[in-house]
Design an enzyme around this catalytic site. Structure first.
Site, PDB file in Angstrom:
ATOM      1  N   GLY A   1       4.296   1.071   1.366  1.00 48.69           N
ATOM      2  CA  GLY A   1       2.905   0.578   1.123  1.00 48.69           C
ATOM      3  C   GLY A   1       2.163  -0.255   2.019  1.00 48.69           C
TER       4      GLY A   1
ATOM      5  N   GLU B   1       2.841  -6.928   4.897  1.00 51.90           N
ATOM      6  CA  GLU B   1       2.945  -6.452   3.457  1.00 51.90           C
ATOM      7  C   GLU B   1       1.876  -5.821   2.898  1.00 51.90           C
ATOM      8  OE1 GLU B   1       4.699  -5.408   1.291  1.00 51.90           O
ATOM      9  OE2 GLU B   1       6.635  -6.483   0.720  1.00 51.90           O
ATOM     10  N   ASP B   2       1.812  -5.024   1.974  1.00 49.26           N
ATOM     11  CA  ASP B   2       0.765  -4.511   1.251  1.00 49.26           C
ATOM     12  C   ASP B   2       0.252  -5.608   0.232  1.00 49.26           C
ATOM     13  OD1 ASP B   2       2.876  -3.904  -0.325  1.00 49.26           O
ATOM     14  OD2 ASP B   2       2.493  -2.029  -0.700  1.00 49.26           O
TER      15      ASP B   2
ATOM     16  N   ASP C   1       3.574 -10.031  -5.044  1.00 45.85           N
ATOM     17  CA  ASP C   1       3.396  -9.864  -6.636  1.00 45.85           C
ATOM     18  C   ASP C   1       4.430 -11.087  -6.947  1.00 45.85           C
ATOM     19  OD1 ASP C   1       3.413  -9.742  -9.106  1.00 45.85           O
ATOM     20  OD2 ASP C   1       4.066  -7.585  -9.425  1.00 45.85           O
TER      21      ASP C   1
ATOM     22  N   LYS D   1      -1.012 -11.611  -5.425  1.00 42.88           N
ATOM     23  CA  LYS D   1      -1.369 -11.676  -6.939  1.00 42.88           C
ATOM     24  C   LYS D   1      -1.084 -12.955  -7.159  1.00 42.88           C
ATOM     25  CE  LYS D   1      -0.126  -7.163  -8.733  1.00 42.88           C
ATOM     26  NZ  LYS D   1       0.638  -6.437  -9.349  1.00 42.88           N
TER      27      LYS D   1
ATOM     28  N   PHE E   1      -1.978  -4.098 -12.470  1.00 37.95           N
ATOM     29  CA  PHE E   1      -1.199  -3.125 -11.412  1.00 37.95           C
ATOM     30  C   PHE E   1      -2.383  -2.454 -10.607  1.00 37.95           C
ATOM     31  CE2 PHE E   1       1.084   0.310  -9.899  1.00 37.95           C
ATOM     32  CZ  PHE E   1       2.459  -0.380  -9.527  1.00 37.95           C
TER      33      PHE E   1
ATOM     34  N   ASP F   1       1.013   2.339  -4.222  1.00 39.25           N
ATOM     35  CA  ASP F   1       1.025   3.430  -5.148  1.00 39.25           C
ATOM     36  C   ASP F   1       1.411   3.152  -6.829  1.00 39.25           C
ATOM     37  OD1 ASP F   1       3.638   2.509  -4.524  1.00 39.25           O
ATOM     38  OD2 ASP F   1       4.363   4.439  -5.527  1.00 39.25           O
TER      39      ASP F   1
ATOM     40  N   ARG G   1      -1.709   6.509  -3.035  1.00 37.28           N
ATOM     41  CA  ARG G   1      -1.635   5.724  -1.594  1.00 37.28           C
ATOM     42  C   ARG G   1      -2.794   5.993  -0.648  1.00 37.28           C
ATOM     43  NH1 ARG G   1       3.293   3.227  -1.196  1.00 37.28           N
ATOM     44  NH2 ARG G   1       5.177   4.323  -1.862  1.00 37.28           N
TER      45      ARG G   1
HETATM   46  P1  IMP Z   1       7.250  -8.335  -5.389  1.00 39.93           P
HETATM   47  O1  IMP Z   1       8.694  -8.131  -4.793  1.00 39.93           O
HETATM   48  O2  IMP Z   1       7.173  -8.629  -6.854  1.00 39.93           O
HETATM   49  O3  IMP Z   1       6.426  -9.286  -4.439  1.00 39.93           O
HETATM   50  O4  IMP Z   1       6.638  -6.877  -5.046  1.00 39.93           O
HETATM   51  C1  IMP Z   1       6.454  -6.670  -3.774  1.00 39.93           C
HETATM   52  C2  IMP Z   1       6.255  -5.076  -3.580  1.00 39.93           C
HETATM   53  O5  IMP Z   1       6.052  -4.356  -5.132  1.00 39.93           O
HETATM   54  C3  IMP Z   1       5.218  -4.545  -2.933  1.00 39.93           C
HETATM   55  O6  IMP Z   1       5.281  -4.608  -1.576  1.00 39.93           O
HETATM   56  C4  IMP Z   1       4.714  -3.429  -3.480  1.00 39.93           C
HETATM   57  O7  IMP Z   1       5.284  -2.167  -2.855  1.00 39.93           O
HETATM   58  C5  IMP Z   1       5.086  -3.627  -5.003  1.00 39.93           C
HETATM   59  N1  IMP Z   1       3.788  -3.878  -5.906  1.00 39.93           N
HETATM   60  C6  IMP Z   1       3.767  -5.025  -6.478  1.00 39.93           C
HETATM   61  N2  IMP Z   1       2.739  -5.235  -7.009  1.00 39.93           N
HETATM   62  C7  IMP Z   1       2.062  -3.976  -6.875  1.00 39.93           C
HETATM   63  C8  IMP Z   1       0.853  -3.252  -7.715  1.00 39.93           C
HETATM   64  O8  IMP Z   1       0.086  -3.902  -8.251  1.00 39.93           O
HETATM   65  N3  IMP Z   1       0.940  -2.035  -7.471  1.00 39.93           N
HETATM   66  C9  IMP Z   1       1.555  -1.300  -6.288  1.00 39.93           C
HETATM   67  N4  IMP Z   1       2.664  -1.845  -5.931  1.00 39.93           N
HETATM   68  C10 IMP Z   1       2.920  -3.159  -6.357  1.00 39.93           C
HETATM   69 MG    MG Z   2       5.659  -2.822  -0.451  1.00 40.92          MG
END
Ligand code: IMP
Ligand code: MG
Length: 180
Positions: free
Chosen positions: A43, A98-99, A102, A130, A151, A158, A164
């Site tokens: 990402g 990081e992208d 969440d 987020k 989302f 993606d 992407r």
């Molecule tokens: P986390 O572990 O919940 O913080 O999620 C991190 C990873 O989940 C990110 O690096 C993204 O690759 C993916 N992700 C989280 N939210 C989204 C979203 O809204 N769209 C797409 N990918 C997401």
């Molecule tokens: Mg990611």
């Protein structure tokens, strides 16, 4: 625009301007340091590619690939290293790129893992964040935009490997985002 996209959240101009600002801050903050950017595949690739061109000091780039999401849109909570770093980060100033943050689970794991390798410093740069509770314990040094809990796709993000390549950050239609 595809029928699966609800709307554009952050357009190209806004992203470009913000990435430029972030690059400038990083260039100043790491002027006399040994900066190593660690991009989280896949990402963060688009963001990283644009960001490094706004950084005006010598840097190194490495990548890690982790899996935290399956093919659906809900986090699994399980983080696995699919590809580790090529470089040794001991004594380096590491900035994880990081992208999106969440739940923060992916970052939490990465920070713990990389910290054990004894970098001189370890921080996080994310394009999007987020608003959610668990993040508060994580110290994100650079954040491009705070985004609503929808989302998102585009600019590297993606949905089941789609979108992407969109130049903007967009919200997916809520009815497609199924939490199980
Ligand atoms: P986390 O572990 O919940 O913080 O999620 C991190 C990873 O989940 C990110 O690096 C993204 O690759 C993916 N992700 C989280 N939210 C989204 C979203 O809204 N769209 C797409 N990918 C997401
Ligand atoms: Mg990611």
């Amino acid at each position: 625009m595809s029928k699966e996209i609800e709307k554009v959240l952050i357009d190209e101009e806004k992203i470009k301007k913000r990435v430029k600002e972030m690059g400038k801050s990083i260039s100043e903050d790491y002027k006399d340091k040994n900066l190593m950017l660690v991009g989280v595949l896949r990402g963060a690739v688009i963001f990283l590619a644009d960001l490094v061109r706004e950084i005006k000091i010598p840097i190194k780039i490495d990548f890690m690939a982790v899996s935290s999401y399956g093919s659906s849109t809900k986090t699994s909570g399980v983080v696995r290293i699919l590809k580790d770093l090529n470089e040794d980060i001991k004594g380096k100033d590491v900035l994880i790129v990081e992208d999106i943050v969440d739940t923060g689970l992916t970052l939490k794991y990465l920070l713990k893992n990389l910290k054990s390798r004894k970098p001189a410093s370890l921080d996080v740069c994310t394009l999007l964040k987020k608003k959610s509770e668990q993040q508060t314990s994580l110290n994100v040094k650079y954040c491009g935009f705070e985004v609503p809990d929808k989302f998102l796709v585009g600019y590297g993000l993606d949905w089941d490997e789609k979108y992407r390549n969109l130049p903007q950050v967009c919200a997916l239609k809520p009815e497609l985002h199924i939490e199980d």
